[in-house]
Design a protein around this motif. Structure first.
Motif, mmCIF file in Angstrom:
data_model
loop_
_atom_site.group_PDB
_atom_site.id
_atom_site.type_symbol
_atom_site.label_atom_id
_atom_site.label_comp_id
_atom_site.label_asym_id
_atom_site.label_seq_id
_atom_site.Cartn_x
_atom_site.Cartn_y
_atom_site.Cartn_z
ATOM 1 N N SER A 1 -61.863 -2.276 19.610
ATOM 2 C CA SER A 1 -62.383 -2.301 18.234
ATOM 3 C C SER A 1 -62.056 -3.575 17.471
ATOM 4 O O SER A 1 -62.542 -3.759 16.357
ATOM 5 N N GLY A 2 -61.211 -4.432 18.029
ATOM 6 C CA GLY A 2 -60.887 -5.685 17.361
ATOM 7 C C GLY A 2 -59.550 -5.651 16.639
ATOM 8 O O GLY A 2 -58.975 -4.589 16.404
ATOM 9 N N GLN A 3 -59.085 -6.844 16.254
ATOM 10 C CA GLN A 3 -57.783 -6.977 15.609
ATOM 11 C C GLN A 3 -57.749 -6.322 14.235
ATOM 12 O O GLN A 3 -56.725 -5.775 13.825
ATOM 13 N N ASN A 4 -58.878 -6.346 13.521
ATOM 14 C CA ASN A 4 -58.902 -5.731 12.191
ATOM 15 C C ASN A 4 -58.610 -4.234 12.263
ATOM 16 O O ASN A 4 -57.945 -3.682 11.388
ATOM 17 N N SER A 5 -59.131 -3.575 13.309
ATOM 18 C CA SER A 5 -58.866 -2.148 13.464
ATOM 19 C C SER A 5 -57.394 -1.899 13.755
ATOM 20 O O SER A 5 -56.794 -0.948 13.234
#
Length: 261
Positions: free
Chosen positions: A122-126
């Motif tokens: 889901s990516g680093q932001n998640s």
């Protein structure tokens, strides 16, 4: 009157007339003309001085506010709102310095498991969002006797100064951290923790930190959900590992030299 009057006498001393003239008083007239200008200038100077003092006061207040915000930013983690790692270090220093002979000071580290998979999917932001949610949940565990702080990208620290069951506290923290998270879909992560206490495990801040980290490493080997209290066998095992790492290259060098001989 404002006029000057001077008698004029003849040779016999009899007054035969008077000389009279208007007293001009040039300084008084000039002052009368300048009075409005002087008054206006004085009023302007007083107003300017008042405005300058008001501006200085505003600048002083703004500076104090910016300094307060800078201290707040330095002492609190922006993502979780918890005290920062630097703030926790200061609190631990103060706790160890002021600790009475038999008073217990405990320090624990809790690390999150499974965030690499979240980043991949889901990516680093998640992953950051999950860390923020975990921080908010752990903040609910804070009491007058317990401080929780951010201790790294994926870890948190606990500090307490009381006789309490640290394992129970950390299990409660792990339960809170590992509750399902909704990030577009349900996401589950794990956590493990290790702790040490003074004076039983350490007598200095550095020693307490190091031994809590050793306990955390031992918990990581046990797997998600593990809570490990420091014990001296962990220190012995860590010392043996360091010895082996240090001696292996030397042993290889000696073997290579023997083969050449």
């Amino acid at each position: 009157t404002a006029r000057e009057l001077h008698p004029v006498a003849n040779t016999q001393g009899r007054i035969i007339g008077f000389l009279t003239w208007q007293n001009a008083q040039p300084m008084t007239q000039m002052m009368d003309r300048l009075a409005p200008l002087i008054g206006g200038t004085a009023f302007g100077l007083i107003g300017f001085a008042g405005f300058s003092l008001w501006q200085l006061r505003r600048a002083r207040i703004a500076l104090a506010e910016s300094e307060r915000e800078a201290r707040e930013a330095a002492e609190h983690d922006a993502l979780t709102g918890l005290p920062s790692e630097e703030k926790m270090a200061a609190l631990l220093d103060a706790a160890m310095t002021s600790r009475k002979s038999q008073e217990v000071v405990g320090y624990a580290l809790l690390a999150l498991d499974g965030l690499d998979a979240v980043v991949d999917n889901s990516g680093q932001n998640s992953a950051n969002e999950i860390v923020g949610i975990v921080g908010a949940r752990l903040r609910n565990l804070v009491t007058n006797e317990v401080v929780c702080a951010r201790a790294g990208d994926r870890s948190f620290a606990f500090l307490w100064r009381s006789e309490r069951d640290p394992a129970a506290l950390l299990r409660e923290a792990i339960d809170a951290a590992t509750q399902p998270h909704w990030i577009d879909s349900v996401v589950r992560i794990g956590a493990h923790a290790g702790f040490a206490q003074a004076p039983g495990d350490a007598t200095s801040r550095g020693e307490l930190l190091r031994r809590a980290e050793l306990a955390l490493r031992a918990a990581e080997k046990k797997g998600s959900g593990a809570v490990i209290a420091f014990h001296h066998t962990i220190d012995v095992a860590d010392g043996e590992r360091h010895f082996i790492r240090r001696e292996l290259p030397r042993a290889g060098d000696r073997r290579a030299a023997a083969a050449l001989d």
